[in-house]
Design an enzyme around this catalytic site. Structure first.
Site, PDB file in Angstrom:
ATOM      1  N   ASP A   1      73.134  16.591   7.280  1.00 48.01           N
ATOM      2  CA  ASP A   1      73.043  17.928   7.885  1.00 48.01           C
ATOM      3  C   ASP A   1      72.099  17.814   9.078  1.00 48.01           C
ATOM      4  OD1 ASP A   1      72.513  20.549   8.633  1.00 48.01           O
ATOM      5  OD2 ASP A   1      72.639  21.310   6.577  1.00 48.01           O
TER       6      ASP A   1
ATOM      7  N   TYR B   1      72.986  27.180  16.792  1.00 48.34           N
ATOM      8  CA  TYR B   1      72.178  28.302  17.314  1.00 48.34           C
ATOM      9  C   TYR B   1      70.684  28.022  17.310  1.00 48.34           C
ATOM     10  CZ  TYR B   1      72.425  29.242  12.267  1.00 48.34           C
ATOM     11  OH  TYR B   1      72.406  29.125  10.905  1.00 48.34           O
ATOM     12  N   LYS B   2      70.286  26.824  16.859  1.00 45.24           N
ATOM     13  CA  LYS B   2      68.858  26.481  16.878  1.00 45.24           C
ATOM     14  C   LYS B   2      68.536  25.829  18.230  1.00 45.24           C
ATOM     15  CE  LYS B   2      68.752  26.606  11.915  1.00 45.24           C
ATOM     16  NZ  LYS B   2      69.128  25.932  10.668  1.00 45.24           N
TER      17      LYS B   2
ATOM     18  N   PHE C   1      67.944  22.235   2.700  1.00 48.46           N
ATOM     19  CA  PHE C   1      68.122  23.663   2.934  1.00 48.46           C
ATOM     20  C   PHE C   1      68.830  24.264   1.710  1.00 48.46           C
ATOM     21  CE2 PHE C   1      70.217  27.172   5.424  1.00 48.46           C
ATOM     22  CZ  PHE C   1      69.043  27.752   5.882  1.00 48.46           C
TER      23      PHE C   1
ATOM     24  N   ARG D   1      55.944  28.278  10.645  1.00 46.82           N
ATOM     25  CA  ARG D   1      56.539  27.191  11.427  1.00 46.82           C
ATOM     26  C   ARG D   1      56.429  27.515  12.905  1.00 46.82           C
ATOM     27  NH1 ARG D   1      62.615  26.091   9.463  1.00 46.82           N
ATOM     28  NH2 ARG D   1      62.746  28.106  10.483  1.00 46.82           N
TER      29      ARG D   1
HETATM   30  C1  LIG Z   1      70.013  26.546   9.734  1.00 45.38           C
HETATM   31  C2  LIG Z   1      70.569  25.591   8.749  1.00 45.38           C
HETATM   32  C3  LIG Z   1      71.847  25.786   8.223  1.00 45.38           C
HETATM   33  C4  LIG Z   1      72.644  26.994   8.598  1.00 45.38           C
HETATM   34  O1  LIG Z   1      73.741  27.200   7.785  1.00 45.38           O
HETATM   35  P1  LIG Z   1      74.822  28.293   8.150  1.00 45.38           P
HETATM   36  O2  LIG Z   1      75.829  28.148   7.104  1.00 45.38           O
HETATM   37  O3  LIG Z   1      75.346  27.955   9.529  1.00 45.38           O
HETATM   38  O4  LIG Z   1      74.150  29.619   8.120  1.00 45.38           O
HETATM   39  C5  LIG Z   1      72.346  24.828   7.352  1.00 45.38           C
HETATM   40  N1  LIG Z   1      71.623  23.745   7.008  1.00 45.38           N
HETATM   41  C6  LIG Z   1      70.379  23.533   7.508  1.00 45.38           C
HETATM   42  C7  LIG Z   1      69.619  22.303   7.124  1.00 45.38           C
HETATM   43  C8  LIG Z   1      69.819  24.462   8.366  1.00 45.38           C
HETATM   44  O5  LIG Z   1      68.594  24.263   8.855  1.00 45.38           O
END
Ligand SMILES: *Cc1c(COP(=O)(O)O)cnc(C)c1O
Length: 422
Positions: free
Chosen positions: A207, A232-233, A128, A382
């Site tokens: 992560d 939140y996912k 990410f 997706r």
């Molecule tokens: C959604 C997601 C995040 C979210 O990061 P925030 O700092 O909470 O906004 C981080 N890493 C991954 C791999 C994600 O999919």
């Protein structure tokens, strides 16, 4: 599966689904909306609606500051301890705090300080982007000659496992990977990678943002060092709900939180002028927790624990396999290509399709076909299967509408201009 798909067949799959009843525990204000974005923002549990009211009117409105001693102060550890069960950790190894990106900063700095003498950080180009930005910031901040090595994936779908393992040596301090890759949905073998990283003397930070609540994770079984993830996912904690962080028990006293605030101080209400860390997980906290959004994570965690990760994973695999079969017969002939692993052991709970007109197809789905998938630049759609509430008929209809958007050229009415949030 033979190439005869029908809505009757999809309904039969729903009728045989042992988790189907969990759908009734979520808000469905638009029953016809096909929501395939639970991998980005999970749906609202009905219990969260009721809890939000209770939090605001009673806990805040009536009990006021007394609520800190009536459960608020221990929320980060209590809900973290519950969430720990979803990721195979002990309750004392997980707390909830801050955003995932902030937690990455804290744990990456802590790990690098502990690994003095080693200079390289390994990651991959499927990670990410925020994670890469944070690591770049960590390197700037420490100013100690660290280098970030971004190992490229060969096909943009699968993690570059062999290339990554080949780069491990006694100069590597830390390996940071998304356990589930956000675009393709590829899932790394946590136990195998962790063992290889440990053999080189480095630490690994996982992560789990796209894994928590979607694929079974066994941090203890893998002997993982550090982990972070959002709520939140698939956990359905609500927009911007705080994230979680995990530190293996034996590492907790060895690692320092670089943002040493009063919530991590061993006795915050002594108001001493010198920071003394709480020895356990609490020293990874920094400031006052966002009580309202933190408390609202719990109903989503309860639903997942209630359904059980093994049952959720079984349904998720069945749904992604089903959707890939639909793609093969209905969508592949129209220019859609599969951008997710074919092997279910390597795939989490979403399926990515690529198409040259992905952005405009996505617009047609949202604005006239009542489907909410998400779009990832430059050409990926997706489709997230959230096994607590996604139905097979949702998936069948979504495939029909993806076909229609191209066959009837519905996408041609939209412009190629992106919105701020995709
Ligand atoms: C959604 C997601 C995040 C979210 O990061 P925030 O700092 O909470 O906004 C981080 N890493 C991954 C791999 C994600 O999919």
């Amino acid at each position: 599966m033979e190439a005869t798909f029908s809505s009757e067949q999809a309904r039969a799959l729903d009728a045989a689904d042992p988790l189907a009843h969990f759908r009734q525990r979520f808000a469905f204000p638009e029953p016809d909306l096909i929501y395939l974005d639970g991998n980005s923002l999970g749906r609202l549990p009905l219990a969260s609606e009721a809890l939000a009211h209770e939090l605001v009117t009673r806990q805040w409105g009536e009990r006021l500051i007394r609520s800190w001693n009536e459960g608020w102060f221990t929320l980060p550890a209590r809900i973290g301890g519950k969430l720990a069960q979803l990721v195979g950790a002990a309750p004392e190894e997980v707390v909830i705090a801050d955003a995932t990106s902030v937690n990455l900063f804290k744990l990456a700095v802590a790990a690098l300080q502990q690994q003095r003498g080693r200079t390289r950080i390994l990651t991959d180009d499927l990670n990410f982007p925020s994670d890469l930005y944070v690591l770049q910031g960590v390197i700037e901040t420490l100013n100690a000659g660290h280098q970030l090595e971004i190992i490229p994936s060969v096909d943009g779908v699968h993690g570059p496992v062999d290339a990554l393992l080949a780069r491990l040596d006694d100069d590597v301090a830390l390996v940071v990977l998304s356990h589930t890759v956000f675009k393709s949905g590829y899932v790394y073998d946590m136990a195998a990678i962790t063992a290889a990283v440990h053999a080189s003397g480095a630490l690994v930070l996982w992560d789990l943002s796209h894994s928590a609540g979607s694929v079974p994770v066994d941090l203890a079984g893998a002997g993982a060092d550090l982990a972070i993830g959002c709520t939140y996912k698939y956990i359905n904690g609500g927009p911007g709900a705080p994230a979680f962080l995990y530190v293996r028990r034996d590492l907790q006293p060895l690692l320092q939180n670089p943002i040493s605030g009063w919530m991590g101080q061993h006795a915050p209400f002594d108001f001493d002028l010198t920071y003394v860390a709480e020895p356990g997980m609490r020293h990874f906290l920094t400031g006052t927790p966002p009580v309202l959004s933190l408390a609202l994570i719990e109903p989503g965690v309860d639903l997942l624990l209630d359904a059980g990760m093994a049952a959720l994973r079984a349904k998720s695999v069945q749904q992604t396999e089903y959707f890939i079969s639909l793609w093969e017969t209905m969508l592949a002939p129209l220019g859609y290509t599969l951008n997710s692993p074919r092997r279910s052991a390597w795939r989490s709970s979403h399926v990515s399709l690529r198409h040259a007109e992905a952005w405009r197809i996505n617009q047609a789905l949202i604005h006239e076909l009542n489907v909410l998938p998400d779009f990832r630049a430059p050409d990926t759609i997706r489709l997230g299967m959230a096994p607590l509430y996604t139905t097979f008929i949702d998936l069948y209809r979504a495939a029909e509408r993806l076909r229609c958007a191209v066959e009837a050229r519905l996408y041609a009415r939209y412009e190629n201009r992106r919105t701020a949030v995709t």
